[in-house]
Design a protein around this motif. Sequence first.
Motif, PDB file in Angstrom:
ATOM      1  N   LYS A 161       0.879  -1.184   0.000  1.00  0.00           N
ATOM      2  CA  LYS A 161       0.000   0.000   0.000  1.00  0.00           C
ATOM      3  C   LYS A 161       0.904   1.218   0.000  1.00  0.00           C
ATOM      4  CE  LYS A 161      -2.245   2.247   3.978  1.00  0.00           C
ATOM      5  NZ  LYS A 161      -3.105   2.000   5.157  1.00  0.00           N
ATOM      6  N   LYS A 163       1.060   5.514   0.172  1.00  0.00           N
ATOM      7  CA  LYS A 163       0.336   6.739   0.502  1.00  0.00           C
ATOM      8  C   LYS A 163       0.313   7.632  -0.729  1.00  0.00           C
ATOM      9  CE  LYS A 163      -0.443   6.005   4.896  1.00  0.00           C
ATOM     10  NZ  LYS A 163      -1.776   6.056   5.507  1.00  0.00           N
ATOM     11  N   ASP A 188      -3.575   4.772  -0.224  1.00  0.00           N
ATOM     12  CA  ASP A 188      -4.282   5.399   0.902  1.00  0.00           C
ATOM     13  C   ASP A 188      -4.080   6.906   0.820  1.00  0.00           C
ATOM     14  OD1 ASP A 188      -5.428   6.139   3.304  1.00  0.00           O
ATOM     15  OD2 ASP A 188      -4.109   4.938   4.567  1.00  0.00           O
ATOM     16  N   ASN A 190      -5.692   9.216   2.854  1.00  0.00           N
ATOM     17  CA  ASN A 190      -5.960   9.928   4.115  1.00  0.00           C
ATOM     18  C   ASN A 190      -6.684  11.255   3.860  1.00  0.00           C
ATOM     19  OD1 ASN A 190      -3.057   8.406   5.002  1.00  0.00           O
ATOM     20  ND2 ASN A 190      -4.739   8.298   6.470  1.00  0.00           N
ATOM     21  N   GLU A 213      -7.986   3.709  -0.371  1.00  0.00           N
ATOM     22  CA  GLU A 213      -8.406   3.927   1.016  1.00  0.00           C
ATOM     23  C   GLU A 213      -8.673   5.408   1.283  1.00  0.00           C
ATOM     24  OE1 GLU A 213      -5.591   1.967   3.592  1.00  0.00           O
ATOM     25  OE2 GLU A 213      -6.369   2.934   5.397  1.00  0.00           O
ATOM     26  N   ASP A 238     -11.396   4.009   6.206  1.00  0.00           N
ATOM     27  CA  ASP A 238     -10.574   3.935   7.426  1.00  0.00           C
ATOM     28  C   ASP A 238     -11.152   4.977   8.396  1.00  0.00           C
ATOM     29  OD1 ASP A 238      -8.608   4.368   9.376  1.00  0.00           O
ATOM     30  OD2 ASP A 238      -6.929   4.461   8.015  1.00  0.00           O
ATOM     31  N   GLU A 239     -10.712   6.246   8.265  1.00  0.00           N
ATOM     32  CA  GLU A 239     -11.092   7.316   9.183  1.00  0.00           C
ATOM     33  C   GLU A 239     -12.603   7.426   9.426  1.00  0.00           C
ATOM     34  OE1 GLU A 239      -8.602   7.421   7.043  1.00  0.00           O
ATOM     35  OE2 GLU A 239      -7.209   9.079   7.376  1.00  0.00           O
ATOM     36  N   ASN A 260     -11.298  -1.097   6.738  1.00  0.00           N
ATOM     37  CA  ASN A 260     -10.070  -1.191   7.535  1.00  0.00           C
ATOM     38  C   ASN A 260     -10.492  -1.054   8.993  1.00  0.00           C
ATOM     39  OD1 ASN A 260      -8.121   0.068   9.252  1.00  0.00           O
ATOM     40  ND2 ASN A 260      -7.009   0.980   7.545  1.00  0.00           N
ATOM     41  N   LYS A 262      -9.207  -0.464  12.738  1.00  0.00           N
ATOM     42  CA  LYS A 262      -8.130  -0.120  13.668  1.00  0.00           C
ATOM     43  C   LYS A 262      -8.759  -0.146  15.041  1.00  0.00           C
ATOM     44  CE  LYS A 262      -5.416   2.781  10.603  1.00  0.00           C
ATOM     45  NZ  LYS A 262      -5.204   4.168  10.111  1.00  0.00           N
TER      46      LYS A 262
HETATM   47 MG    MG Z   1      -5.565   4.658   6.283  1.00  0.00          MG
END
Ligand code: MG
Length: 374
Positions: A161, A163, A188, A190, A213, A238-239, A260, A262
């Motif tokens: 992966k 960024k 990803d 973000n 992502e 994710d977030e 994802n 976490k």
């Molecule tokens: Mg992420």
Amino acid sequence: MKIEAITLREIHMPLVHFFETSFGRTYSRRILLVSVLSEGINGWGECVAGEDPFYSDEWIETAWPTIKGYLAPAILGRNLFSATDCITLFSPVRGHRMAKAALENALWETEAKQKKQPLWKLLGGTQPEIACGVSIGIQDTVEQLLEMVERELAAGYRRIKVKVKPGWDTNVLGRIRSRWPEILLSCDANSAYTLDNIEHLRKFDDFKLLMMEQPLWNDDIHNHARLQREIKTAICLDESIRHSRDAAAAIEAKACRIINIKVGRVGGFSEAKKVHDVCQSYKIPVWCGGMLESGIGRAHNIALSTLENFRLPGDVSASKRYWKEDIIEPEVTVAPQGLIKVSDRPGTGYEVREDLIERLTVRKEVLRTGMAQA
Ligand code: MG
Ligand code: OSB
């Protein structure tokens, strides 16, 4: 499980290589560790809140006083039947999921040790080996990134992966794909893009990505659904996923095809299990995200990744990719096939190196019954 004392520590650990995302570059981690003392047993937890409120609104300076002033006093002196009991006791505190997770996960570790059971089995895990991928940050040059990809593939990692952000995306993905046409590759962002970038994001479809992502806003589900209708690449959130209700809402809105998990972001193992179960019921695969954890959080990520619906390689990789020396013994190592074999010893299966932690500690507070106040 009588809770006798809770110790908070801040340790400093320099990364062996900086880590850059669309929101900035990190050279060194400030990590908040908690340990719970119960009937002669110490259970550890790691707070994944960052040095800054950039990934999420929580950061180390909100987590520490929240634990000290509210969460620790809610459980100190109490006799809990199991780790999950803290959920109700923590519920008057809104949000602060990373702070809650640090303490809840320490309780799970304590419970596993007391019951002389492996943590992963206590959590309900079924997979004795987990598949590993790597998350590679933004580098100074594409050549440097390609070298890193080559090294990680040689080490056996099963998914790469990278960024991305505007200016470091299609150019980079194109170079990787032309050199390695068949690898499992994802990216990803973000939250680096908006719906104005939809034509640009459509170009990502050329790279046969396993997923993209969190392209859009960190708190958004609805617009990810609009984007998912426009592109072929699977979106992974994710977030945006704070708990199992978000997961259900995102899946029903078709805002993503992968999630994802976490454990810190969703508030601890109990909620992580719920997110896992919701995704499984909708046949949405999950994988375990990472937050540049020390060995303590890493060991917890490994335990979580053994649950049945963790069907894609996670961002759970070897200690040596992050640290010159990790705070657990043995360090996390990854076999050449890109697998971590999970230990059958009680607890996480890793010993915490308290002597090393002591040397890395820059701040420490011991909380006991009756002394912690908001
Ligand atoms: Mg992420
Ligand atoms: O979005 O997954 C992310 C690290 C810090 C903050 C957010 C993220 C990450 C990673 C690192 O991708 C994964 C790892 O621990 O290797």
